[in-house]
Design a protein around this motif. Structure first.
Motif, PDB file in Angstrom:
ATOM      1  N   GLN A 566       0.750  -1.186   0.175  1.00  0.00           N
ATOM      2  CA  GLN A 566       0.121  -0.067   0.163  1.00  0.00           C
ATOM      3  C   GLN A 566       0.808   1.287  -0.020  1.00  0.00           C
ATOM      4  O   GLN A 566       0.229   2.368  -0.426  1.00  0.00           O
ATOM      5  N   LEU A 567       2.124   1.067   0.409  1.00  0.00           N
ATOM      6  CA  LEU A 567       3.134   2.240   0.467  1.00  0.00           C
ATOM      7  C   LEU A 567       3.234   3.051  -0.676  1.00  0.00           C
ATOM      8  O   LEU A 567       2.917   4.351  -0.792  1.00  0.00           O
ATOM      9  N   GLU A 572       2.630   8.399  -3.342  1.00  0.00           N
ATOM     10  CA  GLU A 572       1.950   9.046  -4.446  1.00  0.00           C
ATOM     11  C   GLU A 572       1.015  10.017  -4.317  1.00  0.00           C
ATOM     12  O   GLU A 572       0.957  11.228  -4.718  1.00  0.00           O
ATOM     13  N   ALA A 573       0.110   9.768  -3.396  1.00  0.00           N
ATOM     14  CA  ALA A 573      -0.903  10.740  -2.733  1.00  0.00           C
ATOM     15  C   ALA A 573      -0.284  12.011  -2.124  1.00  0.00           C
ATOM     16  O   ALA A 573      -0.724  13.020  -2.344  1.00  0.00           O
ATOM     17  N   GLN A 577      -0.499  15.865  -2.903  1.00  0.00           N
ATOM     18  CA  GLN A 577      -0.935  16.805  -1.921  1.00  0.00           C
ATOM     19  C   GLN A 577       0.271  17.822  -1.640  1.00  0.00           C
ATOM     20  O   GLN A 577       0.079  19.283  -1.574  1.00  0.00           O
ATOM     21  N   GLN A 578       1.648  17.569  -1.771  1.00  0.00           N
ATOM     22  CA  GLN A 578       2.788  18.347  -1.514  1.00  0.00           C
ATOM     23  C   GLN A 578       2.723  19.468  -2.568  1.00  0.00           C
ATOM     24  O   GLN A 578       2.836  20.531  -2.623  1.00  0.00           O
ATOM     25  N   GLN A 579       2.573  18.799  -3.834  1.00  0.00           N
ATOM     26  CA  GLN A 579       2.716  19.707  -5.114  1.00  0.00           C
ATOM     27  C   GLN A 579       1.479  20.587  -4.949  1.00  0.00           C
ATOM     28  O   GLN A 579       1.757  21.801  -5.565  1.00  0.00           O
ATOM     29  N   THR A 607       4.026  19.403   8.058  1.00  0.00           N
ATOM     30  CA  THR A 607       3.420  18.309   8.515  1.00  0.00           C
ATOM     31  C   THR A 607       3.519  17.386   7.242  1.00  0.00           C
ATOM     32  O   THR A 607       3.836  16.164   7.636  1.00  0.00           O
ATOM     33  N   LEU A 608       2.879  17.823   6.238  1.00  0.00           N
ATOM     34  CA  LEU A 608       2.997  16.894   4.980  1.00  0.00           C
ATOM     35  C   LEU A 608       4.430  16.440   4.667  1.00  0.00           C
ATOM     36  O   LEU A 608       4.702  15.050   4.438  1.00  0.00           O
ATOM     37  N   ASP A 609       5.355  17.341   4.575  1.00  0.00           N
ATOM     38  CA  ASP A 609       6.734  17.078   4.306  1.00  0.00           C
ATOM     39  C   ASP A 609       7.364  15.799   5.270  1.00  0.00           C
ATOM     40  O   ASP A 609       7.948  14.865   4.921  1.00  0.00           O
ATOM     41  N   ALA A 610       6.873  15.938   6.730  1.00  0.00           N
ATOM     42  CA  ALA A 610       7.344  14.944   7.663  1.00  0.00           C
ATOM     43  C   ALA A 610       6.720  13.823   7.350  1.00  0.00           C
ATOM     44  O   ALA A 610       7.308  12.610   7.538  1.00  0.00           O
ATOM     45  N   GLU A 611       5.460  13.566   6.943  1.00  0.00           N
ATOM     46  CA  GLU A 611       4.740  12.306   6.648  1.00  0.00           C
ATOM     47  C   GLU A 611       5.491  11.749   5.589  1.00  0.00           C
ATOM     48  O   GLU A 611       5.531  10.518   5.633  1.00  0.00           O
ATOM     49  N   LEU A 612       5.515  12.361   4.427  1.00  0.00           N
ATOM     50  CA  LEU A 612       6.184  12.025   3.091  1.00  0.00           C
ATOM     51  C   LEU A 612       7.783  11.312   3.497  1.00  0.00           C
ATOM     52  O   LEU A 612       7.988  10.114   3.154  1.00  0.00           O
TER      53      LEU A 612
END
Length: 628
Positions: A566-567, A572-573, A577-579, A607-612
């Protein structure tokens, strides 16, 4: 908890706007680095926050229970008294009680009368009620860490020592909001390292102005840039800010291009003939005049600093040879039996605490100071230029032009003539400012003038003693680039660790026995090696492998295999979101929104950067486990 809130605050000096409609909220736990060019109003903003200056417009709400303390660039210590008196000025009554308690304790050895015991008991209660023993311990610890003699008279202190006393006084109070203006100036690396640790663990909030990028990276969680009278807030340290700023600059360039296009269209319209003039809209004329004014302000604010060292003849291969140099003054040894060879192209950093003899060594090497014993031999075709941290080469009674020109009307730079006024504009001195006397310049302006004077002559050897003091980060980074590409030889004294790391290839380190240790590397490499030698490692006969062992392969469990499958879709998602968020931030009008909306979006991206990053690391980990 909100400590202070500035809403639509504006401030001007005469007809020059410093702050224009800024919003700023400081909460409990905020550790803010305030950056921007010299002269943009950073110190002014701190004085408005503390209430020392009143804004022209806007509202300022302060939490009534919030204690605020500010460390100024210029110290305001008393002319008399000891260092201890100056630092503990707010605790004068407590200090008298502590001194009296010590005297009575000594008397107790000879006299144990009930009256004396009663006096001691009363004093002890008063001291404990004010947490006096803890305050005294804090004072002693701070003075020790900043290497300040509590008994020294403040009237004989140097500028650097006076600044350390002022810093000790500011941090002793432990206010809810601490405002520090260039706290690392005139501190040596050991003191900066201690201050760094203190600020990281500081229980309150702070906002500080500093040019020390390494210090910023280690202590702050937010960067605020003051640029063109407005504030831009970025979550994270200085390195994180630089990453975000690239995207912002691209968006601003696009916005500026559109503004220039609109201005050109309006200028074409205003220049139309008589027929068009009859129907001219006066509102449109006023709009054009406003656009012209805005354009002029932008041209003034966006002036670019430029530096060039100019080309010089190549020196001989040997630049300086020091043979058994020793320097003593009034029975104090500063340098003991130092020998070294400086070759063409060397970039040497000189490291040591304040007062150890770094400036003395530089002066001996260039021939300005004779050694007590030993000798210095210079190579051939040397063109030496010296940056003096005391700025003794600047005459305060003369103008900026007179200090620079030394009788010249033109500066020759790489075979081309440049008028002194034009040359000074490269260092951000306007024609009006160029005619001011040096005594009226700020510390940053004096440093820029010294750099302008230094580079107005060709050189193949640069000797620089604390060149970054009072410079803003933009100027430091430009000087850094110039020194990295400089084809000659550099001898550099600086307490700016990142500046040293990026430039020097060889280090001379002052040790406690007055000897100087040569080290083939920069300051950070030396620090890691020196730190490791101070740690006593347990004796062991076990040999460690030269490389870390590879991770052992194993079969993934059902849940782990499902997570691995699933990763890729999750990554990719997250990237999409980051873009999307990055595109939103890059929009020209993004920073025109309400500050809370801007901050929420920036935090969301953080937060998104850290999750990615976490997802990518997990994917790599599961992939490595699954390899057979």
């Amino acid at each position: 908890m909100r400590l202070i809130h500035l809403k639509q605050v504006s401030f001007s000096l005469g007809d020059r706007p410093i702050l224009r409609g800024i919003d700023l909220t400081i909460h409990k736990g905020d550790k803010i680095g305030l950056i921007g060019r010299n002269g943009t109003g950073k110190s002014t903003l701190l004085r408005i926050i503390t209430g020392e200056l009143h804004a022209d417009e806007g509202t300022i709400e302060r939490n009534r229970n919030c204690r605020i303390t500010r460390l100024e660039q210029e110290t305001d210590l008393p002319d008399q008294g000891t260092v201890l008196d100056a630092v503990a000025a707010r605790f004068q009554t407590l200090q008298r009680d502590l001194n009296e308690y010590q005297c009575l304790t000594r008397q107790l050895e000879k006299d144990r009368s009930p009256e004396l015991l009663q006096q001691l008991e009363t004093l002890q209660h008063r001291i404990e009620a004010e947490d006096g023993w803890q305050v005294r311990h804090r004072i002693e610890a701070i003075l020790s860490k900043l290497e300040l003699d509590p008994k020294m008279d403040v009237s004989i202190l140097s500028g650097g020592l006076r600044r350390r006393v002022a810093l000790a006084r500011a941090i002793l109070d432990e206010p809810d909001l601490l405002c520090l203006d260039e706290p690392t100036n005139h501190l040596d690396i050991q003191s900066i390292t201690w201050l760094e640790s203190f600020m990281r663990d500081y229980p309150g909030s702070f906002i500080l102005i500093t040019h020390d990028r390494h210090f910023l990276n280690r202590v702050v969680n937010t960067i605020i840039e003051l640029n063109q009278c407005r504030l831009i807030r970025f979550p994270g340290n200085y390195n994180r800010f630089m990453e975000r700023r690239d995207a912002l600059l691209a968006a601003e360039a696009e916005h500026q291009a559109q503004f220039e296009k609109n201005l050109a269209q309006e200028e074409d319209w205003i220049r139309q003939g008589v027929k068009a003039r009859r129907t001219r809209n006066q509102g449109r004329v006023r709009k054009l005049l406003a656009m012209r004014k805005q354009h002029q302000e932008q041209l003034r604010d966006m002036g670019a600093l430029r530096m060039d060292s100019g080309k010089a003849v190549q020196s001989g291969n040997l630049v300086i040879e020091a043979q058994h140099l020793t320097y003593r003054y009034e029975d104090v040894t500063y340098i003991d039996d130092f020998s070294a060879v400086v070759m063409r192209g060397d970039k040497i950093g000189i490291i040591g605490p304040n007062g150890c003899g770094k400036s003395t060594l530089l002066k001996m090497l260039v021939g300005d100071l004779p050694p007590t014993s030993g000798k210095v031999r210079h190579g051939t075709r040397l063109q030496v230029r010296y940056f003096d941290q005391e700025r003794a080469t600047l005459d305060g009674s003369k103008t900026v032009i007179e200090n620079l020109s030394e009788g010249r009307s033109f500066i020759e730079m790489n075979g081309k003539q440049k008028h002194v006024i034009s040359y000074l504009q490269d260092f951000l001195f306007s024609p009006d400012r160029a005619h001011q006397t040096v005594s009226r310049l700020s510390g940053g302006e004096k440093a820029r003038l010294l750099l302008a004077k230094l580079f107005s002559y060709p050189s193949n050897v640069l000797v620089m003693d604390e060149p970054t003091n009072d410079l803003d980060i933009e100027t430091i980074e430009l000087l850094e680039e110039l020194l990295i590409d400089y084809p000659g030889t550099v001898l550099l004294v600086s307490h700016d660790r990142q500046f040293m790391e990026n430039i020097v290839t060889y280090s001379w380190v002052f040790r406690s026995n007055h000897h100087i240790e040569e080290f083939p590397g920069d300051f950070n490499q030396w620090e890691r090696l020196y730190s490791s030698t101070r740690i006593e490692k347990p004796a062991t006969t076990e040999k460690k492998p030269p490389f870390p062992p590879k991770k052992t392969s194993r079969k993934l469990g059902y849940k782990e295999q499902r997570e691995l499958d699933q990763l890729p879709d999750r990554i990719e998602a997250l990237e999409q979101q980051q873009q999307t968020l990055q595109a939103t931030i890059n929009a020209p009008d993004f920073y025109k929104q309400d500050q809370e909306v801007v901050q929420k979006t920036l935090t969301e991206l953080e937060t998104l950067d850290a999750e990615l990053e976490k997802a990518l690391n997990r994917w790599e980990e599961l992939e490595s486990w699954g390899e057979s």
